[in-house]
Design an enzyme around this catalytic site. Structure first.
Site, mmCIF file in Angstrom:
data_model
loop_
_atom_site.group_PDB
_atom_site.id
_atom_site.type_symbol
_atom_site.label_atom_id
_atom_site.label_comp_id
_atom_site.label_asym_id
_atom_site.label_seq_id
_atom_site.Cartn_x
_atom_site.Cartn_y
_atom_site.Cartn_z
ATOM 1 N N ARG A 144 -0.020 -2.006 15.010
ATOM 2 C CA ARG A 144 0.581 -1.612 16.089
ATOM 3 C C ARG A 144 -0.484 -0.974 16.288
ATOM 4 O O ARG A 144 -1.250 -0.534 15.664
ATOM 5 C CB ARG A 144 1.615 -0.625 16.884
ATOM 6 C CG ARG A 144 3.170 -0.565 16.143
ATOM 7 C CD ARG A 144 3.402 -2.075 16.998
ATOM 8 N NE ARG A 144 4.318 -1.085 18.381
ATOM 9 C CZ ARG A 144 4.507 -1.815 19.282
ATOM 10 N NH1 ARG A 144 4.232 -3.329 19.302
ATOM 11 N NH2 ARG A 144 4.127 -1.512 20.907
ATOM 12 N N THR A 182 -9.445 6.304 14.846
ATOM 13 C CA THR A 182 -9.715 7.033 16.567
ATOM 14 C C THR A 182 -9.479 6.096 17.390
ATOM 15 O O THR A 182 -8.878 5.427 17.142
ATOM 16 C CB THR A 182 -11.526 7.301 16.335
ATOM 17 O OG1 THR A 182 -11.860 6.146 16.245
ATOM 18 C CG2 THR A 182 -11.997 8.397 15.642
ATOM 19 N N ASN A 224 0.967 -1.395 -0.111
ATOM 20 C CA ASN A 224 0.478 0.136 0.208
ATOM 21 C C ASN A 224 1.083 0.941 -0.126
ATOM 22 O O ASN A 224 0.661 2.475 -0.434
ATOM 23 C CB ASN A 224 -0.338 0.127 1.484
ATOM 24 C CG ASN A 224 -2.008 -0.887 1.273
ATOM 25 O OD1 ASN A 224 -3.411 -0.988 -0.105
ATOM 26 N ND2 ASN A 224 -2.289 -2.316 1.009
ATOM 27 N N GLN A 269 -7.629 -3.392 -5.058
ATOM 28 C CA GLN A 269 -8.217 -2.949 -5.089
ATOM 29 C C GLN A 269 -7.575 -1.368 -3.928
ATOM 30 O O GLN A 269 -8.232 0.072 -3.715
ATOM 31 C CB GLN A 269 -9.985 -3.394 -4.447
ATOM 32 C CG GLN A 269 -10.844 -3.768 -5.266
ATOM 33 C CD GLN A 269 -10.879 -3.054 -6.454
ATOM 34 O OE1 GLN A 269 -10.740 -2.007 -6.450
ATOM 35 N NE2 GLN A 269 -10.285 -3.870 -7.687
ATOM 36 N N LEU A 329 -2.875 1.563 18.463
ATOM 37 C CA LEU A 329 -2.487 2.475 19.076
ATOM 38 C C LEU A 329 -3.014 3.262 20.683
ATOM 39 O O LEU A 329 -4.016 2.489 21.044
ATOM 40 C CB LEU A 329 -3.015 4.057 18.275
ATOM 41 C CG LEU A 329 -2.138 3.444 16.802
ATOM 42 C CD1 LEU A 329 -2.131 4.725 16.373
ATOM 43 C CD2 LEU A 329 -1.104 3.434 16.705
ATOM 44 N N HIS A 388 -7.909 -1.225 5.324
ATOM 45 C CA HIS A 388 -8.380 -1.910 6.532
ATOM 46 C C HIS A 388 -9.031 -3.209 5.674
ATOM 47 O O HIS A 388 -10.090 -2.885 4.722
ATOM 48 C CB HIS A 388 -9.594 -2.276 8.032
ATOM 49 C CG HIS A 388 -9.652 -2.624 7.994
ATOM 50 N ND1 HIS A 388 -8.683 -3.199 9.389
ATOM 51 C CD2 HIS A 388 -10.647 -3.815 8.468
ATOM 52 C CE1 HIS A 388 -9.502 -4.530 9.810
ATOM 53 N NE2 HIS A 388 -11.055 -4.299 9.434
ATOM 54 N N ASP A 439 -10.099 -0.019 14.254
ATOM 55 C CA ASP A 439 -10.585 -0.190 12.720
ATOM 56 C C ASP A 439 -11.765 0.087 13.130
ATOM 57 O O ASP A 439 -13.370 0.121 12.710
ATOM 58 C CB ASP A 439 -11.253 -1.480 12.289
ATOM 59 C CG ASP A 439 -9.633 -1.841 12.253
ATOM 60 O OD1 ASP A 439 -8.896 -1.311 12.292
ATOM 61 O OD2 ASP A 439 -9.718 -3.014 12.300
ATOM 62 N N ARG A 444 3.874 1.366 25.639
ATOM 63 C CA ARG A 444 3.948 1.807 24.134
ATOM 64 C C ARG A 444 3.484 3.391 23.785
ATOM 65 O O ARG A 444 4.470 3.954 22.666
ATOM 66 C CB ARG A 444 2.393 0.859 23.683
ATOM 67 C CG ARG A 444 2.524 -0.585 23.998
ATOM 68 C CD ARG A 444 1.076 -1.118 22.643
ATOM 69 N NE ARG A 444 0.358 -1.206 23.650
ATOM 70 C CZ ARG A 444 -1.070 -0.312 23.833
ATOM 71 N NH1 ARG A 444 -1.779 -0.594 22.372
ATOM 72 N NH2 ARG A 444 -2.381 -0.785 24.036
ATOM 73 N N ASN A 485 -5.848 5.283 8.082
ATOM 74 C CA ASN A 485 -5.365 3.827 8.085
ATOM 75 C C ASN A 485 -6.303 3.431 6.651
ATOM 76 O O ASN A 485 -7.724 3.697 6.324
ATOM 77 C CB ASN A 485 -6.073 3.289 9.597
ATOM 78 C CG ASN A 485 -5.838 1.821 9.487
ATOM 79 O OD1 ASN A 485 -4.520 1.118 9.232
ATOM 80 N ND2 ASN A 485 -6.715 1.232 10.079
HETATM 81 C C1 GRF Z 1 -3.869 -4.939 4.187
HETATM 82 O O1 GRF Z 1 -4.336 -5.781 3.657
HETATM 83 C C2 GRF Z 1 -3.719 -4.176 4.414
HETATM 84 O O2 GRF Z 1 -4.826 -3.626 4.015
HETATM 85 C C3 GRF Z 1 -3.290 -4.008 6.149
HETATM 86 O O3 GRF Z 1 -2.568 -4.634 6.422
HETATM 87 C C4 GRF Z 1 -1.960 -4.972 5.368
HETATM 88 C C5 GRF Z 1 -0.226 -4.669 4.379
HETATM 89 O O4 GRF Z 1 -0.648 -4.516 4.089
HETATM 90 N N1 GRF Z 1 -3.985 -2.796 7.102
HETATM 91 P P1 GRF Z 1 1.167 -3.970 2.786
HETATM 92 O O5 GRF Z 1 2.117 -3.740 4.195
HETATM 93 O O6 GRF Z 1 0.455 -2.860 2.423
HETATM 94 O O7 GRF Z 1 1.490 -4.903 1.589
#
Ligand code: GRF
Length: 196
Positions: free
Chosen positions: A95, A145, A17, A177, A97, A113, A149, A69, A111
């Site tokens: 992590r 927040t 990502n 996606q 938070l 997810h 998630d 932490r 973030n």
């Molecule tokens: C992704 O599936 C993201 O949605 C989740 O952790 C994974 C990270 O993959 N939070 P990458 O390190 O971006 O390849």
């Protein structure tokens, strides 16, 4: 030259990502630039990708901080601020938070997810979606927040679940996606929602 908003990308591993965000930020007309890539794992593969792209990187290992932490997060926060970043994008940052970092970046931390939140928060979302017999699955970009998630949803992308799908196969289709969604939502966030 357009004004590009400086962002920090936080990773823990593979960094696919992050790579999608790097590629978006390389476009002259994209309204963000990456000021820092930060990992809590010194061996994260994504750090190499970021270095190869010529980006500033830092690893702040959480292990020496043990159970404290927040002490780790104070170092993370200081590094982000030193980079000049105004927005933080969590991209596979594994992590949970504390309120310190959540409050420090309230309204400015995103973030991604791998589920259609509020369905399937937490880990192992693809297994969970298949076990639940979901017809549709996908990914969500949301503001961070206090609840894991749980923050306001900024955008989602959907994929159909096929008969015979495996968690790994579904993960691949969702990840494709994610790589489209995250840059698109960040662009929208900066243009339409982010006011200094
Ligand atoms: C992704 O599936 C993201 O949605 C989740 O952790 C994974 C990270 O993959 N939070 P990458 O390190 O971006 O390849």
């Amino acid at each position: 030259m357009m004004q590009k908003t400086p962002i920090a990308v936080l990773i823990s591993g593979r960094g696919s990502n992050m790579r999608a965000l790097i590629e978006a930020c390389e476009r002259p007309d994209y309204p963000a630039r990456i000021a820092l890539v930060l990992s809590n794992r010194p061996d994260a593969a994504g750090l190499e990708i970021a270095r190869a792209a010529g980006l500033q990187t830092i690893a702040i290992d959480h292990k020496p901080f043990g159970k404290d932490r927040e002490a780790h997060e104070r170092k993370v926060d200081a590094a982000i601020r030193a980079s000049g970043a105004e927005i933080v994008c969590l991209a596979g940052y594994m992590r949970v938070l504390t309120p310190f970092l959540v409050n420090a970046w309230n309204g400015r931390m995103l973030n991604i997810h791998p589920s259609l939140l509020p369905a399937f928060p937490g880990l192992h979302t693809h297994e969970a979606a298949l076990a639940a017999g979901a017809k549709e699955h996908g990914c969500t970009v949301h503001l961070v927040t206090a609840g894991v998630d749980e923050g306001p949803i900024l955008g989602q992308a959907r994929v159909p679940v096929h008969a015979g799908d495996t968690p790994d196969g579904l993960a691949v289709r969702v990840l494709e996606q994610e790589h489209v969604l995250y840059p698109a939502v960040l662009l929208d966030f900066i243009i339409n929602r982010y006011a200094e």
